[in-house]
Design an enzyme around this catalytic site. Structure first.
Site, short mmCIF file in Angstrom:
data_model
loop_
_atom_site.label_atom_id
_atom_site.label_comp_id
_atom_site.label_asym_id
_atom_site.label_seq_id
_atom_site.Cartn_x
_atom_site.Cartn_y
_atom_site.Cartn_z
N SER A 1 0.99 -1.31 0.05
CA SER A 1 0.10 0.18 0.17
C SER A 1 0.84 1.38 0.07
CB SER A 1 -0.79 -0.06 1.23
OG SER A 1 -1.92 -1.08 0.92
N THR B 1 -4.83 -3.67 7.92
CA THR B 1 -4.75 -5.00 7.55
C THR B 1 -4.62 -5.76 8.81
OG1 THR B 1 -3.54 -6.22 5.89
CG2 THR B 1 -2.27 -4.61 6.93
N LYS C 1 -8.28 -6.24 11.06
CA LYS C 1 -9.56 -5.86 10.29
C LYS C 1 -10.63 -6.06 11.08
CE LYS C 1 -8.34 -6.20 5.61
NZ LYS C 1 -8.42 -6.89 4.28
N ASN D 1 -11.28 -2.42 6.17
CA ASN D 1 -10.15 -2.07 5.95
C ASN D 1 -9.68 -0.56 5.49
OD1 ASN D 1 -11.32 -1.37 3.42
ND2 ASN D 1 -10.11 -2.29 2.00
N ASP E 1 -12.65 -3.92 0.05
CA ASP E 1 -12.10 -5.17 -0.52
C ASP E 1 -13.14 -5.62 -1.68
OD1 ASP E 1 -9.74 -5.38 0.86
OD2 ASP E 1 -10.64 -6.35 2.59
N GLY F 1 -11.44 -14.53 5.75
CA GLY F 1 -11.95 -13.23 5.78
C GLY F 1 -11.98 -12.71 4.19
N THR G 1 -12.43 -26.53 5.54
CA THR G 1 -13.22 -26.90 6.52
C THR G 1 -14.66 -26.29 6.57
OG1 THR G 1 -11.30 -26.04 7.85
CG2 THR G 1 -13.19 -26.28 9.12
N VAL H 1 -17.49 -26.82 7.76
CA VAL H 1 -18.30 -25.68 8.73
C VAL H 1 -18.04 -24.15 8.58
CG1 VAL H 1 -18.80 -27.16 10.51
CG2 VAL H 1 -16.74 -26.03 10.71
N TYR I 1 -1.51 -12.86 -5.45
CA TYR I 1 -0.83 -12.18 -6.43
C TYR I 1 0.88 -12.13 -6.35
CZ TYR I 1 -0.57 -8.61 -2.37
OH TYR I 1 -0.39 -7.93 -1.44
P1 ATR Z 1 -7.93 -14.66 4.94
O1 ATR Z 1 -8.53 -13.67 5.75
O2 ATR Z 1 -6.90 -14.10 3.98
O3 ATR Z 1 -9.28 -15.29 3.89
P2 ATR Z 1 -7.90 -16.94 6.46
O4 ATR Z 1 -9.19 -16.45 7.27
O5 ATR Z 1 -7.10 -17.50 7.10
O6 ATR Z 1 -7.45 -15.75 5.64
O7 ATR Z 1 -8.68 -18.12 5.43
C1 ATR Z 1 -7.50 -18.84 4.64
C2 ATR Z 1 -8.41 -19.67 3.67
O8 ATR Z 1 -7.42 -20.40 3.27
C3 ATR Z 1 -9.32 -20.76 4.43
O9 ATR Z 1 -10.46 -20.72 3.32
C4 ATR Z 1 -8.68 -21.77 4.53
O10 ATR Z 1 -9.21 -22.97 4.65
P3 ATR Z 1 -9.64 -23.46 6.29
O11 ATR Z 1 -10.98 -22.52 6.40
O12 ATR Z 1 -9.99 -24.85 5.87
O13 ATR Z 1 -8.62 -23.24 7.16
C5 ATR Z 1 -7.55 -21.78 3.20
N1 ATR Z 1 -6.68 -22.74 3.40
C6 ATR Z 1 -5.48 -22.41 4.27
N2 ATR Z 1 -4.51 -23.34 4.03
C7 ATR Z 1 -5.27 -24.32 3.07
C8 ATR Z 1 -4.89 -25.69 3.01
N3 ATR Z 1 -3.53 -25.96 3.27
N4 ATR Z 1 -5.80 -26.50 2.28
C9 ATR Z 1 -6.90 -25.98 1.98
N5 ATR Z 1 -7.29 -24.49 2.36
C10 ATR Z 1 -6.53 -23.92 3.01
#
Ligand code: ATR
Length: 277
Positions: free
Chosen positions: A21, A66, A70, A91, A107, A136, A159, A161, A224
């Protein structure tokens, strides 16, 4: 801001060294011939409130927020835009002259503007969107896609859920699909979005089978670094239109810059080059 003071803005996070930024905003200040400074600030969570109360007194007109602040700034702000409320995170903060802190989230705006400029033929109503990830970043993407009129979102996350929670929060137009089935949702999707960290330098690759990607569809990655992720290069080979994630970062900065410094900047190749320096 009094007439003779140079406006200050910046970005608060922890760590903050990686943030692009400062390069973006300093580039625009220079291009537009404006007085102002944009400063990166590493602030620990326990100091966030004090920092936000002190900065306006030092001549700051606002700050970007950031990771990891946030969500926390939502409890400190006095006024919050609807889109920030929907996303549950901000943000961008504007320090108003009446002393109030106004929180916004640009965003989703940045995401849509990046798509519009990288894939001008994109019609949000043309079909479902497939979205990988439920963190997020995904919240901002989902809010903006629904707002743009996408008829259905096929949401998948390691995940499950977390994806279900998002579907509950955002309503009926989101269908949750198991992560192991992620490859199956691509053939219907006219737009595919990766919001996970997978594919980023230093992280694992996104291992979803991509052979089902719909011909002629649009594929975008929020990652990116690198600019050309495996997802994007595979999609390109399959004849999809690809949009890299750097533009989202640039476009999300536009409304903040305009509010703080009074002129609307353009996102062009020089802005991209400045961000990559
Ligand atoms: P952000 O705010 O940048 O989105 P985050 O809340 O930590 O960061 O989310 C990261 C995303 O990447 C989530 O969807 C996460 O999946 P989980 O909810 O299961 O943790 C996904 N992610 C990170 N590492 C992963 C991996 N090794 N395999 C699959 N998904 C992954």
């Amino acid at each position: 801001m009094s007439a003779n003071k140079i406006p200050l803005a910046g970005v608060i996070g922890s760590p903050i060294g990686h943030s692009k930024s400062p390069q973006i905003h300093q580039h625009w200040l220079k291009m537009l011939g404006l007085d102002g400074f944009y400063i990166p600030m590493d602030v620990a969570p326990e100091n966030l409130r004090d920092a936000l109360l002190m900065l306006p007194k030092m001549g700051f007109v606002g700050v970007n927020i950031t990771v990891p602040h946030k969500e926390a700034v939502m409890d400190i702000a006095d006024l919050i835009t609807d889109r920030a409320t929907l996303i549950g995170a901000a943000n961008t903060l504007i320090f108003r002259k009446d002393g109030k802190i106004h929180a916004d989230n640009t965003d989703g705006y940045g995401f849509i503007e990046n798509l519009k400029s990288g894939a001008p033929h994109w019609d949000p109503k043309s079909g479902p969107a497939a979205v990988f990830g439920a963190g997020g970043a995904s919240r901002a993407v989902l809010a903006s896609l629904l707002d743009a009129g996408v008829p259905e979102i096929l949401l998948t996350n390691r995940t499950r859920v977390r994806a279900e929670k998002l579907a509950d929060d955002f309503g009926k137009r989101i269908r949750v699909v198991d992560w192991v089935q992620a490859g199956n949702i691509l053939e219907d999707a006219t737009l595919t979005v990766n919001t996970t960290l997978l594919g980023m330098i230093g992280k694992q690759e996104l291992r979803v089978p991509l052979d089902g990607l719909r011909k002629g569809s649009i594929v975008t990655d929020l990652v990116y670094a690198p600019l050309q992720t495996k997802l994007l290069s595979t999609a390109q080979e399959m004849g999809c239109t690809t949009v890299d994630g750097l533009g989202m970062l640039l476009h999300q900065a536009v409304p903040a810059f305009e509010r703080w410094f009074g002129k609307r900047p353009v996102v062009d190749s020089a802005t991209r080059a400045a961000a990559l320096r």
